[in-house]
Scaffold this active site. Structure first.
Site, mmCIF file in Angstrom:
data_model
loop_
_atom_site.group_PDB
_atom_site.id
_atom_site.type_symbol
_atom_site.label_atom_id
_atom_site.label_comp_id
_atom_site.label_asym_id
_atom_site.label_seq_id
_atom_site.Cartn_x
_atom_site.Cartn_y
_atom_site.Cartn_z
ATOM 1 N N ARG A 1 -4.584 6.863 0.888
ATOM 2 C CA ARG A 1 -3.743 5.714 0.633
ATOM 3 C C ARG A 1 -4.300 4.892 -0.525
ATOM 4 O O ARG A 1 -5.473 5.013 -0.890
ATOM 5 C CB ARG A 1 -3.680 4.856 1.890
ATOM 6 N N CYS B 1 0.864 -1.157 0.000
ATOM 7 C CA CYS B 1 0.000 0.000 0.000
ATOM 8 C C CYS B 1 0.911 1.220 0.000
ATOM 9 O O CYS B 1 2.083 1.129 0.332
ATOM 10 C CB CYS B 1 -0.854 0.048 1.269
ATOM 11 N N ASN C 1 0.686 -2.865 5.314
ATOM 12 C CA ASN C 1 1.343 -4.145 5.511
ATOM 13 C C ASN C 1 2.834 -3.955 5.809
ATOM 14 O O ASN C 1 3.513 -3.169 5.179
ATOM 15 C CB ASN C 1 1.176 -4.992 4.246
#
Lengths: 313, 313, 313, 313
Positions: C16, C2, C74
């Site tokens: 995002r 991401c 992540n």
């Protein structure tokens, strides 16, 4: 694969790496004034790396007594042709002796090259002409000569560098992509809090480091463009070999279907002194031979064993 | 800025470039078994590049008679501390003599390093401790030792390479970005009509070529990972210097606020033979000195003038 | 995978990409003042993308009514621990509701984060905690929070960007390698004859373009650092999505062992207006939801079909 | 600066970004069968983005009812000439209407292009011909047409991508440098201990990410070569815009002496359905217009305001 560069810290130097996946045991060969290469008369003395076969030198590169230097580098886009009327037809292996044997300047060489047609004639039955392009230079100017579909193309070589494919014009276009790289510390254009000069050399981050032809072209152009001026004598020769080392291919780093592709020798020609320096990959110390105007063709074997200065054993 | 590498084509070799923007006129120095370095007893004989001051060698790198090798490389993230109880407190300049003087293997060296606290004690009033990290290796294993905020960090060095900042763990993370590069011809993953292998070396396209520390790390790791095995004697030494040359910094290619930053010397230690080879940037031929167990501290001046094998003049 | 960025052309925006190799059908979820998340009381209203299970929102990102924004990305280096005495023990899925539910500024959030221990408690038996790190920001400042071996590390995030591994400090070091890249035309440092500005954009040549985490970090930081200021309203939102698009992953361009890894949605939070904009990969037009202080948890389904303005059919 | 691509997941799609440092307020324009463009009769209906002046459309790109698509992209190496006997002399602005108006396939278009001489005739006194090259394609094949010193050069375009300078052949050579990049996880060629796949996307590490023409060419070719097949309807259109977004230029990221250079619109032509989709940079939702065989020239204004689907306010 090879890289050739020019360097003019004060006097003029010219040299190249010879990179190959087979071994070439070239000698340093001198030919005198008036040497007859088949039916080509070479008015000027020549010195260069060559294989000698049947009294004929097959030059890889060389320099004449007028300070004109020339190197042939592998070039897959090369095309040679049948004989053409109205042109000076030369076999590829005759080109270097003809140019260095008869031209007193690089500018004169390009004029000659403009009327030359390179033919497919062979040096020996089992030796078809190698696909090459050439860097021709003296202390005044440098040129690239490429014989492609459409004939001989001659370009002013303003960066003093040649490697292999693609054609020179394509290399120059690629070089423009790197024009912002500098040997100086980088400017911080990201803002003070976002970046830090945490080690030396970051101004050139992005310079390509692999052994391919376009990457060696850019790396050589960068190192050469930033080289110190004013050096002379052995200091200039040392610097020349240090620059070539930045584009030399260590054994193992580049392999082809035929085997290991690496730098077999590096040479440096001192045009002012008429001295040819060569270091094969097995010996870091350079062998030096001086150009000679008389005495017939002479082949000097290059010192190949590593030269170590042992101090206590 | 420096690059250190290990190489085990058959025997074990270890060496480095010393890159700097000031000149270091190091000698090759041997210290015998039992040499007393201030109050540190060196049980093993040592050989390395050093400046000698007041009978004390300030080693840049070295090897002991057991084949343990060590080099200190500039490292801006280094932090040294006051003396700490319960630890072995050593000045930075004492670390190399202590480790090489007393360890019989790299593994033993790392055990020692784990209990050492490096202090800010100076070699001389005007010589504050240089910020360094270290590569320690023998033919069995290699380690990086970094003294940072939080104390000594010791990492197994699986690639046999060290340069400068950032910390070693960060270099290894960066190296992963290049794991698909190969010395072999590239696979064509774009489809047959979209790409052509028009020159050798394209399998490693993307390898960084600049002189910064992270780029030299990756280039050295690539060249070393693809180096031939089986070489011995002078061939191994030649190959070692050819690999170091791929990361050596030519004069002019990297400048700092203080001046030109370039490779001042390259060295290669043959652990099996106990021979230390060194080539300063002014002389391509290597000076060689053999380790000696007796005879007190001896400093051998390195041959600095270019060594040319002149054949006809 | 991401990418999260902040943007302050005038008001403050935060958003995002959510990149994944499995589909997440998140809704836009609002929770009111005083919402009870398990035993955590959320004093502030929150809006964000979330999956709702058993009345509990599992937020991927969000904003509170004070303009504090937060996104989890992540992060393979994350480590969570058992409960620790003397700390505020929170499950990973409780972190975002706790912080946004109770902090009135990013600075206050970092103070809270400093006393939090993230535990391995699961949201559901089959849902172990995802390894994440977080970007927390408001219009005054931005921070990265990473829970690794050694506990929570909080860093000021001066570039307003976060992607995935490696740790943030390593990204920032890497960013320094690109500090010379510019949105302006490049300076020609190779000499006038060696290079030519033959197309726009060459000042940033060398910017990485792949989909890996370090490359997206640098690309996002470059685009954001050069973004125009002064934009407001829809123009600012359009610009925000244009910047995210430069690091979004098109389907097919990045595959893992599990499947196609691509951008599932992009979002943009307007902190001044309290509006959350989201565009799933199947619909370029954005769905917008306004934060609401009352009314209980509400989940708004995002418009997923492509929104086409047909003019003549 | 622009990027054009083709895409054939099932049906055939063609589109481009239009990148510029000045604003072009193009409409979507349809011309019917038999439309007379000055003295050129257009047998086929055409749809495309165009400025209309004096009843004449100045097309930037377009598609005809046979599914032949064409886009002109800025090309500094373009050269136009005086009228030549024996050739079909066309002004640059007549080229697209002539080709799309009269060719039933891309192959037929290249045959036509081979006999065309592009002249320096102006669309209007203050509008000299823009230097362009063209991508012409249908579902069977794609070609690049470049009018340079030496006349029209037509190349089969096997990668379905065109950007700006340098000439197409040079782009294709450059593309070969990246042929080892993959959307799949990278192979580890450095040895198990030296590297780790710590995030997704590393197989394409090295892909260029800047906004220059050669970098966009390679990035577009990579994204397109790895695009999923089998998509249809809106899913194909969404994917097309996602791929174009990977090479679109966000405002601020690329500046010239004249101002900000960024993507003004992206378009996608669905050749099977005859629909032209366009999204200006101010509106993420696409405007769609269907090709029409009758009705004279019609200009449809593109929806320019951001289209937001507000759910609760």
């Amino acid at each position: 694969m090879c890289t050739a560069i020019t360097y003019s810290p004060k006097n003029f130097y010219f040299g190249r790496t010879l990179d190959a996946d087979t071994n070439y045991s070239a000698d340093v060969v001198t030919t005198p004034r008036g040497f007859l290469f088949e039916n080509i008369e070479c008015r000027h003395a020549i010195i260069g790396a060559a294989i000698v076969s049947g009294g004929r030198p097959l030059f890889f590169d060389g320099m004449n007594e007028c300070g004109v230097c020339m190197a042939g580098l592998n070039f897959g886009s090369a095309r040679y042709f049948s004989e053409r009327e109205g042109m000076l037809n030369l076999a590829q292996y005759e080109l270097l002796p003809y140019i260095l044997g008869n031209c007193t300047s690089a500018a004169e060489a390009t004029a000659e090259l403009g009327r030359i047609n390179i033919t497919t004639k062979r040096f020996a039955p089992d030796m078809p002409p190698a696909p090459l392009h050439w860097l021709v230079a003296d202390r005044e100017s440098a040129f690239t000569a490429e014989c492609m579909e459409g004939g001989m193309r001659i370009c002013k070589n303003t960066v003093g560098v040649l490697t292999n494919d693609p054609p020179f014009a394509c290399h120059m276009r690629g070089l423009s992509n790197y024009m912002h790289l500098t040997a100086a510390p980088p400017q911080n254009l990201f803002g003070a809090e976002g970046a830090e000069e945490y080690c030396a050399g970051l101004g050139a981050f992005g310079l390509p480091g692999d052994m391919s032809s376009p990457s060696r072209f850019i790396r050589a152009a960068f190192v050469r463009a930033n080289a110190p001026s004013g050096l002379a004598g052995n200091a200039a020769v040392s610097q020349f070999f240090a620059m070539l080392s930045a584009v030399a291919v260590p054994c193992g780093a580049c392999n082809t279907a035929r085997g290991r592709f690496f730098t077999r020798y590096m040479c440096c020609m001192d045009a002012a002194e008429g001295v040819y320096y060569i270091t094969p990959h097995t010996c870091r110390a350079a062998t030096a031979v001086k150009i000679s105007r008389g005495d017939g063709l002479t082949a000097y074997a290059v010192h190949r064993g590593e030269c170590i200065l042992k101090l206590n054993f």
